[in-house]
Scaffold this active site. Structure first.
Site, PDB file in Angstrom:
ATOM      1  CG  HIS A 266      11.320  -9.410  14.890  1.00  0.00           C
ATOM      2  ND1 HIS A 266      11.333  -8.087  15.246  1.00  0.00           N
ATOM      3  CD2 HIS A 266      10.891 -10.084  16.011  1.00  0.00           C
ATOM      4  CE1 HIS A 266      10.928  -7.962  16.505  1.00  0.00           C
ATOM      5  NE2 HIS A 266      10.663  -9.165  16.991  1.00  0.00           N
ATOM      6  CG  HIS A 308       8.051  -0.726  11.745  1.00  0.00           C
ATOM      7  ND1 HIS A 308       6.980  -0.760  12.598  1.00  0.00           N
ATOM      8  CD2 HIS A 308       9.105  -1.262  12.419  1.00  0.00           C
ATOM      9  CE1 HIS A 308       7.375  -1.282  13.743  1.00  0.00           C
ATOM     10  NE2 HIS A 308       8.655  -1.615  13.659  1.00  0.00           N
ATOM     11  CG  ASP A 365      16.667  -4.041  12.301  1.00  0.00           C
ATOM     12  OD1 ASP A 365      17.355  -4.077  13.328  1.00  0.00           O
ATOM     13  OD2 ASP A 365      15.558  -4.586  12.200  1.00  0.00           O
TER      14      ASP A 365
HETATM   15  N1  CMC Z   1      10.863  -3.767   0.396  1.00  0.00           N
HETATM   16  C1  CMC Z   1       9.962  -3.757  -0.630  1.00  0.00           C
HETATM   17  N2  CMC Z   1       8.632  -3.749  -0.457  1.00  0.00           N
HETATM   18  C2  CMC Z   1       8.171  -3.744   0.803  1.00  0.00           C
HETATM   19  C3  CMC Z   1       9.028  -3.749   1.902  1.00  0.00           C
HETATM   20  C4  CMC Z   1      10.429  -3.756   1.686  1.00  0.00           C
HETATM   21  N3  CMC Z   1      11.283  -3.762   2.692  1.00  0.00           N
HETATM   22  N4  CMC Z   1       8.295  -3.755   3.031  1.00  0.00           N
HETATM   23  C5  CMC Z   1       7.008  -3.747   2.652  1.00  0.00           C
HETATM   24  N5  CMC Z   1       6.927  -3.738   1.293  1.00  0.00           N
HETATM   25  C6  CMC Z   1       5.704  -3.663   0.481  1.00  0.00           C
HETATM   26  C7  CMC Z   1       4.984  -5.004   0.421  1.00  0.00           C
HETATM   27  O1  CMC Z   1       5.423  -5.778  -0.662  1.00  0.00           O
HETATM   28  C8  CMC Z   1       3.557  -4.551   0.291  1.00  0.00           C
HETATM   29  O2  CMC Z   1       3.362  -4.144  -1.033  1.00  0.00           O
HETATM   30  P1  CMC Z   1       1.923  -4.350  -1.757  1.00  0.00           P
HETATM   31  O3  CMC Z   1       0.953  -3.489  -1.004  1.00  0.00           O
HETATM   32  O4  CMC Z   1       2.150  -3.911  -3.163  1.00  0.00           O
HETATM   33  O5  CMC Z   1       1.597  -5.810  -1.642  1.00  0.00           O
HETATM   34  C9  CMC Z   1       3.474  -3.294   1.161  1.00  0.00           C
HETATM   35  O6  CMC Z   1       4.814  -2.762   1.155  1.00  0.00           O
HETATM   36  C10 CMC Z   1       3.052  -3.555   2.591  1.00  0.00           C
HETATM   37  O7  CMC Z   1       3.927  -4.528   3.165  1.00  0.00           O
HETATM   38  P2  CMC Z   1       3.503  -5.655   4.178  1.00  0.00           P
HETATM   39  O8  CMC Z   1       4.338  -6.865   3.942  1.00  0.00           O
HETATM   40  O9  CMC Z   1       2.018  -5.843   4.152  1.00  0.00           O
HETATM   41  O10 CMC Z   1       3.894  -4.960   5.536  1.00  0.00           O
HETATM   42  P3  CMC Z   1       4.019  -5.668   6.939  1.00  0.00           P
HETATM   43  O11 CMC Z   1       3.572  -4.678   7.934  1.00  0.00           O
HETATM   44  O12 CMC Z   1       3.341  -6.991   6.936  1.00  0.00           O
HETATM   45  O13 CMC Z   1       5.589  -5.956   7.084  1.00  0.00           O
HETATM   46  C11 CMC Z   1       7.889  -5.633   7.559  1.00  0.00           C
HETATM   47  C12 CMC Z   1       6.446  -5.138   7.797  1.00  0.00           C
HETATM   48  C13 CMC Z   1       8.833  -4.881   8.471  1.00  0.00           C
HETATM   49  C14 CMC Z   1       7.976  -7.145   7.908  1.00  0.00           C
HETATM   50  C15 CMC Z   1       8.262  -5.415   6.077  1.00  0.00           C
HETATM   51  O14 CMC Z   1       8.224  -4.032   5.787  1.00  0.00           O
HETATM   52  C16 CMC Z   1       9.619  -6.008   5.720  1.00  0.00           C
HETATM   53  O15 CMC Z   1       9.700  -7.203   5.385  1.00  0.00           O
HETATM   54  N6  CMC Z   1      10.729  -5.187   5.791  1.00  0.00           N
HETATM   55  C17 CMC Z   1      12.054  -5.676   5.535  1.00  0.00           C
HETATM   56  C18 CMC Z   1      12.595  -6.386   6.763  1.00  0.00           C
HETATM   57  C19 CMC Z   1      12.952  -5.405   7.882  1.00  0.00           C
HETATM   58  O16 CMC Z   1      13.596  -4.397   7.667  1.00  0.00           O
HETATM   59  N7  CMC Z   1      12.545  -5.780   9.108  1.00  0.00           N
HETATM   60  C20 CMC Z   1      12.844  -4.988  10.310  1.00  0.00           C
HETATM   61  C21 CMC Z   1      11.606  -4.393  10.919  1.00  0.00           C
HETATM   62  S1  CMC Z   1      11.959  -3.153  12.173  1.00  0.00           S
HETATM   63  C22 CMC Z   1      12.761  -3.956  13.460  1.00  0.00           C
HETATM   64  C23 CMC Z   1      12.082  -5.173  13.965  1.00  0.00           C
HETATM   65  O17 CMC Z   1      10.862  -5.274  14.058  1.00  0.00           O
HETATM   66  O18 CMC Z   1      12.807  -6.080  14.344  1.00  0.00           O
END
Ligand code: CMC
Length: 426
Positions: A266, A308, A365
């Site tokens: 986050h 996201h 971010d």
């Molecule tokens: N790098 C590599 N793979 C990723 C990433 C990433 N940053 N984000 C998602 N994926 C992949 C994930 O492994 C999954 O792959 P598969 O379908 O093969 O299993 C697919 O994309 C879907 O991901 P998810 O984990 O189901 O997506 P989510 O909606 O649960 O998570 C997220 C969203 C923001 C937590 C995630 O994208 C992440 O961890 N990003 C990196 C951390 C980040 O930048 N966070 C800031 C978010 S924006 C500001 C805020 O909210 O504070």
């Protein structure tokens, strides 16, 4: 509400006619409240990815189209024409202020910027090397021990005063935390300065010298604050609502939100992005290897600042921040190689099927840290900046949840997977 219903039939033949609810924008939602009574079933939705937890009139996001509206106004227009305090008023009260309302709101916020002297002492009691977010969680929670006079959550006036106090005092607390880490004297707020100018004064001035806020830095910070002010039911806002649903006071509820924001998935991502970029720039890591690691399912590493839950095309905040990076680095200087590296990394992911298929794009971010670093804000303070900006969003949601006639204590169900009932050994 629409005139549509959805019929759910259970395996035992029992069924429920479920109403379909509509908002102003966005997908319709099946109202499952009556479902358990008619069918005995609950819903299962880890991460609440398909569940609306409340009705809200504050912020709307269309993740497919990259749209973000605060009270109906597009973020791009607010970023260009508004100020952070005007956005605070909009989020809290639902409409843009008239000039008189704006003047009165600014004056109220200005009058609340000082904190009780013992809050200063409280912050001074932390270890100098404590993480700023650790100090922030503790200090915001502690505010309820200083401001007893406005803690009646059922009194709308008390709710409003607490909101004003939080918006006004966050910059003061954030800057005291920074000064404590540096071992420098805490700077008192100065009422003749604007909200953002005052924050830069408290962060960067020292008593031995005169300080004049830099207009370019103030403009950039104003943008960062506006873009982070609210984002509907994200993890920290939902945490604030859930904590508040039990009747917890606003300071305790917002402290819970600060704690949730701290995580790297986050708000902690802005700090993690800079660590990742620094590693590539200075520790021999390469873009190619970083991308390969992010794609490797056996490696917990993720590309920080990418992806996201809601945005599946582009994050409009990232677009605005990237543009500000160009302007700011041109004017103030700053870490140009880091910015170029970030753009190179973005370009590489845009051509990579892994990121294309999963619709992973830079989020807010990814570029914000570059601006914050150019402004002289240390990395450990980045998430504190996010918390400061988001305070108005949190408190607006907390107030809205208390005004909601359908509001109830938040209490999710579970699927129990532990041992079946068994007897204690005789
Ligand atoms: N790098 C590599 N793979 C990723 C990433 C990433 N940053 N984000 C998602 N994926 C992949 C994930 O492994 C999954 O792959 P598969 O379908 O093969 O299993 C697919 O994309 C879907 O991901 P998810 O984990 O189901 O997506 P989510 O909606 O649960 O998570 C997220 C969203 C923001 C937590 C995630 O994208 C992440 O961890 N990003 C990196 C951390 C980040 O930048 N966070 C800031 C978010 S924006 C500001 C805020 O909210 O504070």
């Amino acid at each position: 509400m629409t005139d549509r219903t959805a019929k759910l039939t259970s395996h035992d033949g029992s069924s429920a006619d479920l109403t379909v609810l509509s908002g102003t924008h966005g997908p319709d939602c099946v109202d499952v409240r009556g479902m358990n009574k008619s069918t005995g079933l609950f819903t299962y939705d880890p991460g609440f990815a398909t569940t609306a937890s409340c009705k809200s009139s504050i912020t709307f996001i269309d993740g497919g189209e990259g749209i973000l509206l605060y009270r109906g106004y597009p973020i791009e227009q607010l970023a260009e024409r508004s100020t952070y305090l005007e956005v605070c008023y909009l989020l809290m009260y639902g409409e843009l202020p008239t000039p008189e309302q704006s003047e009165s709101f600014n004056s109220i916020i200005t009058q609340h910027t000082m904190v009780h002297e013992n809050v200063r002492n409280f912050i001074a009691g932390f270890r100098y090397d404590a993480h700023p977010m650790a100090m922030l969680v503790g200090t915001v929670g502690a505010l309820s021990s200083f401001y007893h006079d406005s803690l009646d959550i059922n009194n709308p006036k008390h709710r409003e005063i607490s909101a004003h106090r939080l918006i006004a005092k966050m910059p003061t607390i954030a800057s005291y935390i920074h000064k404590h880490s540096l071992g420098q004297p805490f700077m008192y707020p100065q009422n003749e300065l604007s909200y953002v100018e005052n924050f830069t004064q408290m962060m960067f001035a020292v008593p031995a010298e005169n300080f004049t806020p830099n207009p370019t830095a103030v403009k950039a910070l104003e943008l960062i604050l506006i873009l982070h002010a609210d984002h509907e039911q994200n993890a920290s806002t939902s945490t604030v609502r859930l904590a508040g649903s039990s009747g917890a006071n606003p300071f305790a509820s917002i402290a819970a939100g600060v704690a949730s924001l701290w995580g790297p998935a986050h708000g902690g991502a802005n700090e993690a992005v800079m660590n990742m970029l620094d590693d590539i720039l200075h520790s021999g890591e390469t873009i190619e290897r970083t991308i390969e690691r992010a794609k490797d399912k056996n490696d917990p590493f993720r590309l920080m600042g990418f992806g996201h839950r809601v945005y599946k095309n582009f994050d409009p905040r990232a677009t605005l921040i990237q543009k500000m990076c160009h302007d700011l680095l041109d004017e103030l200087g700053g870490d140009q190689p880091l910015f170029e590296l970030a753009m190179e990394l973005e370009k590489a992911t845009l051509a990579d099927p892994y990121f294309i298929e999963r619709k992973l794009y830079p989020n807010v971010d990814f570029y914000s840290g570059i601006i914050l670093r150019a402004l002289g804000i240390p990395m450990s303070m980045f998430t504190v900046m996010f918390a400061m900006a988001r305070t108005v969003g949190w408190i607006s949601h907390w107030i809205e949840s208390h005004e909601d006639p359908e509001g109830r204590i938040g209490r999710p169900q579970q699927i129990y997977t532990g041992p079946a009932r068994r007897d204690y050994p005789a």
